[in-house]
Design a protein around this motif. Structure first.
Motif, PDB file in Angstrom:
ATOM      1  N   THR A 190     -34.550  66.152 -62.855  1.00 34.65           N
ATOM      2  CA  THR A 190     -35.232  64.895 -63.554  1.00 34.65           C
ATOM      3  C   THR A 190     -34.915  63.649 -62.982  1.00 34.65           C
ATOM      4  O   THR A 190     -35.923  62.855 -62.659  1.00 34.65           O
ATOM      5  CB  THR A 190     -34.759  64.933 -65.022  1.00 34.65           C
ATOM      6  OG1 THR A 190     -35.103  66.034 -65.876  1.00 34.65           O
ATOM      7  CG2 THR A 190     -35.285  63.946 -65.641  1.00 34.65           C
ATOM      8  N   LYS A 237     -37.550  61.378 -61.136  1.00 35.37           N
ATOM      9  CA  LYS A 237     -38.105  59.872 -61.562  1.00 35.37           C
ATOM     10  C   LYS A 237     -37.804  58.711 -60.311  1.00 35.37           C
ATOM     11  O   LYS A 237     -38.409  57.760 -60.472  1.00 35.37           O
ATOM     12  CB  LYS A 237     -36.878  59.657 -62.721  1.00 35.37           C
ATOM     13  CG  LYS A 237     -37.229  59.862 -64.139  1.00 35.37           C
ATOM     14  CD  LYS A 237     -36.197  59.779 -64.771  1.00 35.37           C
ATOM     15  CE  LYS A 237     -36.586  60.111 -66.407  1.00 35.37           C
ATOM     16  NZ  LYS A 237     -35.535  59.513 -67.405  1.00 35.37           N
ATOM     17  N   THR A 289     -34.642  55.464 -64.328  1.00 32.40           N
ATOM     18  CA  THR A 289     -33.775  56.952 -64.331  1.00 32.40           C
ATOM     19  C   THR A 289     -32.698  56.931 -65.471  1.00 32.40           C
ATOM     20  O   THR A 289     -32.238  57.736 -66.043  1.00 32.40           O
ATOM     21  CB  THR A 289     -32.764  57.010 -62.984  1.00 32.40           C
ATOM     22  OG1 THR A 289     -32.264  55.972 -62.749  1.00 32.40           O
ATOM     23  CG2 THR A 289     -33.847  57.266 -61.939  1.00 32.40           C
ATOM     24  N   ARG A 322     -33.888  57.532 -70.972  1.00 31.82           N
ATOM     25  CA  ARG A 322     -34.035  59.150 -71.272  1.00 31.82           C
ATOM     26  C   ARG A 322     -34.702  59.262 -72.836  1.00 31.82           C
ATOM     27  O   ARG A 322     -35.075  60.438 -73.357  1.00 31.82           O
ATOM     28  CB  ARG A 322     -32.783  59.921 -71.374  1.00 31.82           C
ATOM     29  CG  ARG A 322     -32.114  59.840 -69.967  1.00 31.82           C
ATOM     30  CD  ARG A 322     -31.100  60.456 -70.115  1.00 31.82           C
ATOM     31  NE  ARG A 322     -30.333  60.378 -68.508  1.00 31.82           N
ATOM     32  CZ  ARG A 322     -29.004  61.022 -68.470  1.00 31.82           C
ATOM     33  NH1 ARG A 322     -28.187  61.263 -69.576  1.00 31.82           N
ATOM     34  NH2 ARG A 322     -28.679  60.853 -67.180  1.00 31.82           N
ATOM     35  N   PRO A 340     -41.034  58.242 -73.341  1.00 36.01           N
ATOM     36  CA  PRO A 340     -42.067  58.839 -72.334  1.00 36.01           C
ATOM     37  C   PRO A 340     -42.079  57.699 -71.475  1.00 36.01           C
ATOM     38  O   PRO A 340     -42.238  56.801 -71.569  1.00 36.01           O
ATOM     39  CB  PRO A 340     -43.187  59.297 -73.033  1.00 36.01           C
ATOM     40  CG  PRO A 340     -43.078  59.373 -74.560  1.00 36.01           C
ATOM     41  CD  PRO A 340     -41.867  58.365 -74.625  1.00 36.01           C
ATOM     42  N   VAL A 368     -47.100  61.576 -62.627  1.00 33.31           N
ATOM     43  CA  VAL A 368     -45.919  62.163 -63.462  1.00 33.31           C
ATOM     44  C   VAL A 368     -45.740  61.433 -64.901  1.00 33.31           C
ATOM     45  O   VAL A 368     -45.947  60.537 -65.212  1.00 33.31           O
ATOM     46  CB  VAL A 368     -44.752  61.656 -62.836  1.00 33.31           C
ATOM     47  CG1 VAL A 368     -43.411  62.276 -63.296  1.00 33.31           C
ATOM     48  CG2 VAL A 368     -44.826  62.446 -60.878  1.00 33.31           C
ATOM     49  N   ASN A 369     -45.368  62.754 -65.667  1.00 32.16           N
ATOM     50  CA  ASN A 369     -45.180  62.064 -67.204  1.00 32.16           C
ATOM     51  C   ASN A 369     -43.938  62.480 -67.621  1.00 32.16           C
ATOM     52  O   ASN A 369     -43.825  63.905 -67.474  1.00 32.16           O
ATOM     53  CB  ASN A 369     -46.444  62.734 -68.292  1.00 32.16           C
ATOM     54  CG  ASN A 369     -45.880  62.211 -69.527  1.00 32.16           C
ATOM     55  OD1 ASN A 369     -45.764  63.102 -70.269  1.00 32.16           O
ATOM     56  ND2 ASN A 369     -46.401  60.856 -70.026  1.00 32.16           N
ATOM     57  N   THR A 370     -42.970  62.002 -68.168  1.00 39.10           N
ATOM     58  CA  THR A 370     -41.733  62.564 -68.806  1.00 39.10           C
ATOM     59  C   THR A 370     -41.895  62.442 -70.300  1.00 39.10           C
ATOM     60  O   THR A 370     -42.531  61.647 -70.877  1.00 39.10           O
ATOM     61  CB  THR A 370     -40.627  61.801 -68.193  1.00 39.10           C
ATOM     62  OG1 THR A 370     -40.558  60.557 -68.858  1.00 39.10           O
ATOM     63  CG2 THR A 370     -40.471  61.753 -66.947  1.00 39.10           C
ATOM     64  N   GLU A 380     -35.557  66.154 -70.613  1.00 42.15           N
ATOM     65  CA  GLU A 380     -36.897  65.442 -70.657  1.00 42.15           C
ATOM     66  C   GLU A 380     -37.759  66.509 -69.938  1.00 42.15           C
ATOM     67  O   GLU A 380     -37.615  67.141 -68.920  1.00 42.15           O
ATOM     68  CB  GLU A 380     -36.900  64.458 -69.734  1.00 42.15           C
ATOM     69  CG  GLU A 380     -36.165  63.166 -70.399  1.00 42.15           C
ATOM     70  CD  GLU A 380     -35.938  61.952 -69.461  1.00 42.15           C
ATOM     71  OE1 GLU A 380     -36.820  61.107 -69.433  1.00 42.15           O
ATOM     72  OE2 GLU A 380     -35.026  61.858 -68.718  1.00 42.15           O
ATOM     73  N   LYS A 381     -38.851  66.895 -70.560  1.00 47.14           N
ATOM     74  CA  LYS A 381     -39.881  67.856 -69.909  1.00 47.14           C
ATOM     75  C   LYS A 381     -40.739  66.848 -68.956  1.00 47.14           C
ATOM     76  O   LYS A 381     -41.070  65.729 -69.179  1.00 47.14           O
ATOM     77  CB  LYS A 381     -40.652  68.494 -71.133  1.00 47.14           C
ATOM     78  CG  LYS A 381     -41.980  69.293 -70.170  1.00 47.14           C
ATOM     79  CD  LYS A 381     -42.674  69.729 -71.439  1.00 47.14           C
ATOM     80  CE  LYS A 381     -43.949  70.308 -70.504  1.00 47.14           C
ATOM     81  NZ  LYS A 381     -44.835  71.197 -71.650  1.00 47.14           N
ATOM     82  N   ILE A 382     -41.108  67.555 -67.914  1.00 46.19           N
ATOM     83  CA  ILE A 382     -41.783  66.696 -66.780  1.00 46.19           C
ATOM     84  C   ILE A 382     -43.126  67.620 -66.446  1.00 46.19           C
ATOM     85  O   ILE A 382     -42.947  68.621 -66.399  1.00 46.19           O
ATOM     86  CB  ILE A 382     -41.010  66.383 -65.709  1.00 46.19           C
ATOM     87  CG1 ILE A 382     -39.745  65.475 -65.895  1.00 46.19           C
ATOM     88  CG2 ILE A 382     -41.862  65.977 -64.604  1.00 46.19           C
ATOM     89  CD1 ILE A 382     -39.014  65.257 -64.637  1.00 46.19           C
TER      90      ILE A 382
END
Length: 569
Positions: free
Chosen positions: A239, A243, A250, A253, A256, A275-277, A284-286
């Motif tokens: 992650t 980032k 970074t 958390r 989004p 990219v989306n977090t 965190e799902k990416i």
């Protein structure tokens, strides 16, 4: 002896019980017995022969979205067998089948052992692609001289085990280690992951942390499939690295974030990733969307339009003004269709501007603007600015509100060709949607020249598709085929080979292309509903989405299953 409540059964067992492959009592006892033996549910079911192993493989295949392969029907490549030590195969309960470029297909009978794919990745320097196989057939390759009961009987559950839905008491779980001692080069792993996704023509990469596993999935031809299960301890490092690449915060958390990666794949080519977090319970799902500008160069001919649809679209693109609207759900290829049209119009004599959220395909010669609602740069405000920039052609990523719709209509009525998208199910419903937004009917009738509704269906692999024998004629008629053609029509189905994914390779557009005729303009002015306009479209021989999909089935391009999946009401 402890008991297991029905609601606590693993998902796999629940489905086996529902489908009468197991009784409730046997399923509950299997959980207890497998825990006492220190092995996974799948291995316990297979070793004790509680479920037919073919059924077990099928259910695991569906549960984890993996392809199912019959080992007796393929020949394992000898040069692949030597890539992994025999001891490693036995310990990890997997077997290499064949290699294609930088990827290696790996047979797994028990999804519990998917967490060992990272070992394959680092032992072979290839990207493992798991497939589900039957348990006994895998054992005959891994350990031909051992009985089923002796295999794994002493192997405790020490790997991350959420993949197999084991029932484990919460207070027995150890806290996750913050530090990673795997020795994995995360930068190299991610670089190879991105390259592999690009080479396979993947549209999205999903990196998903769960309580005990880290899962990586690719969306290929519109369908998600598991490609890797790296060690869970890598999640935080992966992650952070992503980032950094996407120039995100970074240390944040909790919320989004959106970013972009500019990834070099050769001396003269770069691929962008959006990219989306997303903060989840376990990290965190990416999701990374691959934005390949080469798709802008796609011609109208390769998208799947039939001759009349293509002719109607090109005629509308040649007009100096008016609106061309493309409609369909998210992921149906609307942006590619718009850019295929813009690519035709993109000449030095024309001033083209686009407002998008965000601009996914970057094209030289087109003035592209990313909307930014936080600073007031909305679709509507971008449109107003375009109208002061001496435009010839305007593209609006999406008409979402009345203000954007009204400015778009005004632009189309004052000598500009405007292209945009909406989210509706069919071309006639698009007209109703604009009216419901509040756009006056007379403005819609005068401004809108053409509406394209579309879906994407998977193409059958040309190398392995098979002719279906004895399809019931009545079933074909019910699907929409004419009675006069059911005796002669040839229907093909997916099979699957090393050159495709589940029998499919690539996608083709399914379209409804509806020019707004003078009769339709009159109906719009008279407040006709979408059903009445659809009837008029049929009178004008305009194919709806279902009829267009039937044509692709007749031509052997796609299957009946895709016909139902894509166009079923």
């Amino acid at each position: 002896m402890s008991t297991v409540q029905s609601k606590n059964l693993p998902s796999l067992l629940k489905k086996l019980v529902v489908d009468n492959k197991l009784t409730q009592e046997v399923a509950e006892k299997a959980v207890i017995d497998s825990t006492e033996r220190g092995i996974s549910i799948t291995t316990h079911l297979a070793q004790r022969k509680l479920v037919d192993e073919t059924d077990l493989a099928i259910y695991n295949s569906k549960e984890f979205g993996l392809s199912l392969i019959d080992l007796s029907s393929i020949e394992v490549a000898m040069d692949v067998e030597v890539l992994l030590p025999k001891d490693m195969m036995r310990k990890s309960q997997l077997y290499p089948l064949f290699r294609m470029g930088k990827a290696i297909t790996v047979a797994v009978a028990d999804p519990f052992f998917l967490s060992n794919l990272s070992d394959v990745r680092f032992a072979t320097e290839l990207m493992p692609e798991p497939v589900i196989v039957e348990y006994s057939k895998l054992q005959s390759l891994i350990n031909p001289n051992s009985s089923d009961d002796s295999i794994n009987s002493g192997m405790s559950i020490s790997h991350d085990a959420a993949a197999q839905d084991m029932v484990i008491e919460t207070d027995e779980l150890e806290s996750e280690e913050e530090e990673d001692d795997s020795g994995v080069d995360v930068t190299q792993f991610l670089n190879e992951l991105l390259l592999h996704a690009i080479n396979k023509k993947v549209s999205d990469i999903h990196i998903e942390p769960y309580e005990k596993i880290l899962r990586v999935r690719f969306r290929l031809d519109g369908m998600l499939q598991v490609v890797s299960m790296p060690p869970k301890s890598l999640a935080r490092r992966m992650t952070s690295r992503i980032k950094v690449m996407a120039q995100l915060n970074t240390s944040e958390r909790r919320i989004p974030q959106d970013g972009r990666i500019h990834f070099r794949v050769g001396e003269d080519k770069h691929i962008d990733f959006r990219v989306n977090t997303l903060p989840t319970l376990y990290g965190e799902k990416i999701v990374m969307r691959i934005l390949d500008s080469d798709t802008a160069a796609l011609g109208i001919d390769v998208l799947g339009f039939d001759p009349k649809q293509k002719s109607d679209l090109l005629y509308a693109l040649e007009k100096p003004d008016g609106m061309i609207l493309v409609t369909g759900p998210t992921g149906s290829g609307k942006t590619v269709t718009l850019y295929a049209g813009l690519n035709i119009l993109n000449t030095s004599e024309r001033n083209i501007s686009t407002a998008e959220d965000p601009a996914e395909i970057q094209v030289p010669g087109i003035n592209q603007v990313n909307v930014n609602n936080k600073v007031g740069l909305t679709f509507a405000s971008a449109l107003r600015a375009f109208l002061r920039q001496d435009p010839d052609i305007i593209m609006v990523g999406e008409i979402r509100d009345l203000e954007t719709a009204e400015i778009s209509v005004k632009a189309a009525q004052t000598g500009h060709l405007l292209l945009s998208t909406l989210h509706t199910n069919s071309a006639p419903e698009t007209l109703t949607r604009l009216i419901n937004m509040g756009v006056p009917a007379f403005n819609i009738a005068s401004a809108v020249h053409l509406i394209v509704a579309q879906r994407l269906a998977r193409r059958l692999c040309k190398e392995c598709k098979a002719l279906v024998e004895d399809v019931p004629k009545q079933a074909l008629v019910q699907l929409g085929f004419d009675e006069s053609e059911v005796d002669s029509i040839e229907i093909f189905e997916p099979v699957g080979c090393g050159d495709c994914s589940h029998g499919y390779k690539g996608r083709v557009g399914i379209y409804q292309v509806m020019p707004i005729s003078s009769e339709m303009q009159t109906m719009i002015m008279n407040d006709s509903n979408s059903l009445e306009i659809a009837i008029q479209a049929k009178k004008e021989n305009i194919l709806d989405l279902r009829q267009s999909a039937l044509t692709k089935v007749r031509e052997g391009i796609t299957s009946l299953a895709e016909l139902e999946r894509v166009t079923k009401d």
